[in-house]
Design an enzyme around this catalytic site. Structure first.
Site, PDB file in Angstrom:
ATOM      1  N   LYS A 112       0.825  -1.214   0.000  1.00  0.00           N
ATOM      2  CA  LYS A 112       0.000   0.000   0.000  1.00  0.00           C
ATOM      3  C   LYS A 112       0.861   1.267   0.000  1.00  0.00           C
ATOM      4  O   LYS A 112       0.408   2.317  -0.426  1.00  0.00           O
ATOM      5  CB  LYS A 112      -0.958  -0.039   1.178  1.00  0.00           C
ATOM      6  CG  LYS A 112      -1.995  -1.151   0.973  1.00  0.00           C
ATOM      7  CD  LYS A 112      -3.037  -1.217   2.037  1.00  0.00           C
ATOM      8  CE  LYS A 112      -4.160  -2.164   1.644  1.00  0.00           C
ATOM      9  NZ  LYS A 112      -3.760  -3.594   1.675  1.00  0.00           N
TER      10      LYS A 112
HETATM   11  C1  LIG Z   1      -4.450  -4.624   0.925  1.00  0.00           C
HETATM   12  C2  LIG Z   1      -3.703  -5.897   0.757  1.00  0.00           C
HETATM   13  C3  LIG Z   1      -4.108  -6.874  -0.177  1.00  0.00           C
HETATM   14  C4  LIG Z   1      -5.356  -6.743  -1.028  1.00  0.00           C
HETATM   15  O1  LIG Z   1      -5.284  -5.736  -2.002  1.00  0.00           O
HETATM   16  P1  LIG Z   1      -6.621  -5.200  -2.710  1.00  0.00           P
HETATM   17  O2  LIG Z   1      -6.180  -4.048  -3.530  1.00  0.00           O
HETATM   18  O3  LIG Z   1      -7.533  -4.793  -1.565  1.00  0.00           O
HETATM   19  O4  LIG Z   1      -7.205  -6.310  -3.510  1.00  0.00           O
HETATM   20  C5  LIG Z   1      -3.324  -8.014  -0.304  1.00  0.00           C
HETATM   21  N1  LIG Z   1      -2.232  -8.208   0.464  1.00  0.00           N
HETATM   22  C6  LIG Z   1      -1.825  -7.302   1.381  1.00  0.00           C
HETATM   23  C7  LIG Z   1      -0.635  -7.596   2.217  1.00  0.00           C
HETATM   24  C8  LIG Z   1      -2.541  -6.109   1.561  1.00  0.00           C
HETATM   25  O5  LIG Z   1      -2.133  -5.216   2.480  1.00  0.00           O
END
Ligand SMILES: *Cc1c(COP(=O)(O)O)cnc(C)c1O
Length: 464
Positions: A112
């Site tokens: 993120k």
């Molecule tokens: C947020 C997240 C996801 C999922 O991503 P999306 O964009 O919500 O599909 C997968 N793995 C990790 C470690 C995350 O923090």
């Protein structure tokens, strides 16, 4: 570039407007009016460029006049300069055709950061010279909160109020949020669970009396700018593996459908994407929807992959909109049906359209454990549980192209699960080393609308 809402009834905005707004006022999500494309030559020209330069070239068509020449490039240099690996998102080979794309070299160890580091800078840039102060309100079950706080801490004209469920995030996750002591960061432990926290945030956005007093914004993946920033690494990896001459497949650990939707956008822009594998854990609403057309909510089952423990994937709406003729009123009706009944059927156009690019696979705890062991024993790579779900799906996929599994979290973030599966306990990277010695600051507040809206109203800046 103009941005329209998936539900067709919100004002059309430019890039800056869509970024600051987050959610559209009709309850829909902003998408570009058309998909820009890069020519084969332009894609080939990305070979050998730095991540920041690649980012600027891939994102420029989405920005339009919202930034001046050279500004986007400077913002990318600043955002990605904070990553601990010079390649920002390095590719690692696991075996002949399996690859990992490591997206966790940012400040908070989760993918993120890739989008939020840029989003924090974009917010600050678009508020400069206005007399507005942005109030970001969000709820987190872990990763989004720390990435968002790191991205906006100390930035001008922005306050962030982040709710987390008291006692239900890991110590590492809590400390990554609460040890940020900038005066524009407000951490709130809610006496309740994550769903309650998220419900309170939604209630504040929907309460005209409260929302009307502040310039509220959101940092979850409903914000278009986040998805746009994620399109970049599909190009970055694809070009390294032979695009535009060779097609590549991607396996994506999916929760809110944001990350994998960015892969769809890359394909729309001209990147040869052989397949997008939507990897889910046992919370498999997307796997069921893509296989049978039945999108129906079930109870959330808690797993060691909490960022994928989601039953309603907000960004799926963007795909459904694009696949069904971009008909806002029709999609609004379809989504309202889902919101009242918890179920809907995809139209034939939506199902057939999705099937041309997406397949889905569900991996359970055994699959996850086996994938972690295989990565460690066969390829010497310690991977986190979310990445393992996607690697399990990638290894089962029968494709004769390179498959890139998106590695979304650093294994140290989920040390206990990793140790249980592999016997190895990943060390915390140096950049978060003294986390356990730093001072923490947060307030604990009752999980009621009155308590939480009162807390924020006392501290946020009202509209000028
Ligand atoms: C947020 C997240 C996801 C999922 O991503 P999306 O964009 O919500 O599909 C997968 N793995 C990790 C470690 C995350 O923090």
């Amino acid at each position: 570039m103009r941005y329209v809402s998936t539900r067709g009834a919100a004002p059309v905005l430019d890039f800056a407007g869509a970024t600051l707004a987050g959610l559209a006022s009709d309850g829909g999500l902003y998408v570009p009016e058309t998909w820009p494309t890069l020519s084969q030559d332009e894609i080939a020209g990305l070979a050998g460029l730095s991540y920041a330069e690649t980012a600027a070239r891939v994102m420029q068509p989405f920005i339009g006049d919202s930034l001046k020449d050279g500004e986007l490039r400077a913002l990318c240099e600043a955002a990605y300069g904070r990553f601990s690996h010079v390649a920002v998102t390095p590719l690692v080979q696991l075996d002949h055709d399996q690859w990992l794309l490591e997206l966790f070299h940012g400040p908070t160890l989760a993918f993120k950061d890739v989008a939020l580091q840029l989003l924090g800078l974009l917010f600050e840039r678009f508020l400069t010279g206005t007399d507005q102060r942005l109030t970001i309100v969000g709820a987190t079950s872990g990763d989004t909160g720390s990435a968002a706080i790191d991205a906006v801490a100390g930035r001008e004209n922005i306050d962030v109020f982040m709710l987390h469920p008291e006692g239900r995030v890991s110590d590492v996750q809590r400390r990554q949020m609460t040890t940020v002591l900038s005066p524009n960061v407000f951490n709130i432990a809610i006496r309740g669970d994550f769903d309650t926290a998220q419900g309170l945030v939604k209630a504040m956005f929907n309460d005209a009396a409260f929302a009307g007093r502040f310039r509220l914004s959101a940092v979850n993946s409903i914000n278009w700018a986040r998805l746009m920033a994620q399109v970049v690494y599909y190009f970055y990896a694809g070009v390294r593996l032979g695009a535009p001459d060779r097609a590549v497949a991607y396996s994506v650990p999916t929760g809110n459908f944001g990350d994998v939707f960015a892969g769809y956008v890359a394909a729309k822009m001209g990147l040869p994407v052989a397949r997008l594998i939507v990897a889910t854990n046992v919370n498999d609403i997307l796997a069921r929807a893509l296989a049978t057309g039945d999108y129906s909510r079930a109870a959330v089952i808690p797993t060691p992959t909490p960022s994928m423990d989601i039953q309603v994937s907000s960004n799926f709406e963007r795909l459904l909109f694009d696949l069904a003729g971009r008909d806002g009123p029709a999609l609004a009706a379809q989504m309202q049906g889902f919101e009242t009944s918890g179920a809907m059927r995809l139209t034939n156009a939506q199902r057939d359209g999705a099937a041309t690019l997406f397949t889905s696979d569900r991996a359970d705890l055994d699959d996850m454990t086996m994938a972690m062991r295989w990565a460690s024993e066969a390829a010497g790579q310690v991977i986190d549980p979310h990445t393992a779900i996607a690697l399990a799906a990638a290894r089962r996929a029968d494709l004769d192209v390179p498959i890139v599994t998106l590695a979304t979290a650093h294994p140290a973030k989920f040390r206990d699960t990793v140790e249980r599966a592999t016997g190895l306990r990943p060390a915390m990277p140096g950049r978060v080393g003294d986390l356990f010695d730093r001072e923490e600051r947060y307030d604990t507040v009752d999980a009621s609308f009155a308590a939480i809206s009162g807390y924020i109203a006392e501290r946020a800046s009202p509209l000028a």
